[in-house]
Enzyme design. Structure first.
Site, mmCIF file in Angstrom:
data_model
loop_
_atom_site.group_PDB
_atom_site.id
_atom_site.type_symbol
_atom_site.label_atom_id
_atom_site.label_comp_id
_atom_site.label_asym_id
_atom_site.label_seq_id
_atom_site.Cartn_x
_atom_site.Cartn_y
_atom_site.Cartn_z
ATOM 1 N N LYS A 49 -13.997 7.853 8.282
ATOM 2 C CA LYS A 49 -13.348 8.297 7.045
ATOM 3 C C LYS A 49 -13.867 9.650 6.574
ATOM 4 O O LYS A 49 -15.076 9.852 6.504
ATOM 5 C CB LYS A 49 -13.602 7.270 5.929
ATOM 6 N N SER A 87 -8.994 1.790 -1.572
ATOM 7 C CA SER A 87 -9.376 3.157 -1.962
ATOM 8 C C SER A 87 -8.387 4.168 -1.400
ATOM 9 O O SER A 87 -8.024 5.139 -2.064
ATOM 10 C CB SER A 87 -10.784 3.477 -1.452
ATOM 11 N N HIS A 127 -13.575 -3.659 -5.815
ATOM 12 C CA HIS A 127 -15.028 -3.624 -5.579
ATOM 13 C C HIS A 127 -15.778 -4.227 -6.764
ATOM 14 O O HIS A 127 -16.727 -4.995 -6.591
ATOM 15 C CB HIS A 127 -15.513 -2.177 -5.384
ATOM 16 N N ARG A 138 -9.613 -8.934 2.043
ATOM 17 C CA ARG A 138 -8.257 -8.973 1.479
ATOM 18 C C ARG A 138 -7.346 -9.622 2.507
ATOM 19 O O ARG A 138 -6.867 -8.975 3.417
ATOM 20 C CB ARG A 138 -7.762 -7.558 1.196
#
Ligand code: PNS
Length: 161
Positions: free
Chosen positions: A41, A128, A17, A90
């Protein structure tokens, strides 16, 4: 002034990030890091903890501010008259998910555009969720998160926050 909004759940903030924030500043004058709820999440850190962790981690970088919003990203964008969202990609890992969100956001709010930055090689495998998993099992995450975030993770594991 060219402003871009970098949204996410940031649970926790990673070096990946941080890399996107710094690289966004090559193209934009100001980056608003926006902490949002992702309904898919369950987070380790509270909304307030995530905002504070990002504020502390970016305090020495000019042109970055941190905000949070409990609602639709596009509503935040129009409310503040912002037009550009930036996200990191990514490789193929994020593509389907980010592609769907970008198209949905544009469908519900055609004035808002999403741009993508390819992640740096060094961070392409950092997420994360993996960081939380490694840390939960006692592994070191010092190469993947800012030092302050590592301390906060340690405190969570120790049950002190
Ligand atoms: O870091 P994340 O969890 O991948 O980021 C996803 C996030 C928080 C940007 C997304 O869930 C979001 O935009 N949430 C706010 C609510 C919203 O606008 N939902 C519609 C998305 S098309």
């Amino acid at each position: 002034m060219k402003i871009v909004v970098y949204p996410g759940s940031f649970d926790p903030l990673t070096n990946g990030h941080m890399d996107i924030i710094k690289r966004a500043l090559f193209t934009f004058d100001h980056v608003v890091v926006l902490v949002l709820h992702n309904p898919q999440k369950k987070t380790l850190f509270s909304f307030e903890e995530r905002v504070q962790m990002i504020r502390d981690s970016v305090k020495d970088i000019n042109g970055v501010s941190v905000d949070s919003y409990d609602g639709l990203l596009v509503d935040y964008m129009t409310k503040h008259n912002y037009g550009i969202i930036i996200k990191g990609l990514r490789a193929t890992l994020d593509f389907e998910y980010e592609f769907q969100m970008a198209l949905m956001n544009r469908k519900i709010c055609p004035t808002v555009e999403t741009v993508f930055l390819m992640t740096s090689n060094d961070h392409s495998y950092v997420s994360s969720s993996l960081i939380k998993d490694i840390h939960r099992h006692g592994g070191s995450v010092k190469d993947f998160v800012p030092p302050l975030v590592e301390t906060l993770l340690d405190k969570k594991r120790g049950g002190t926050t």
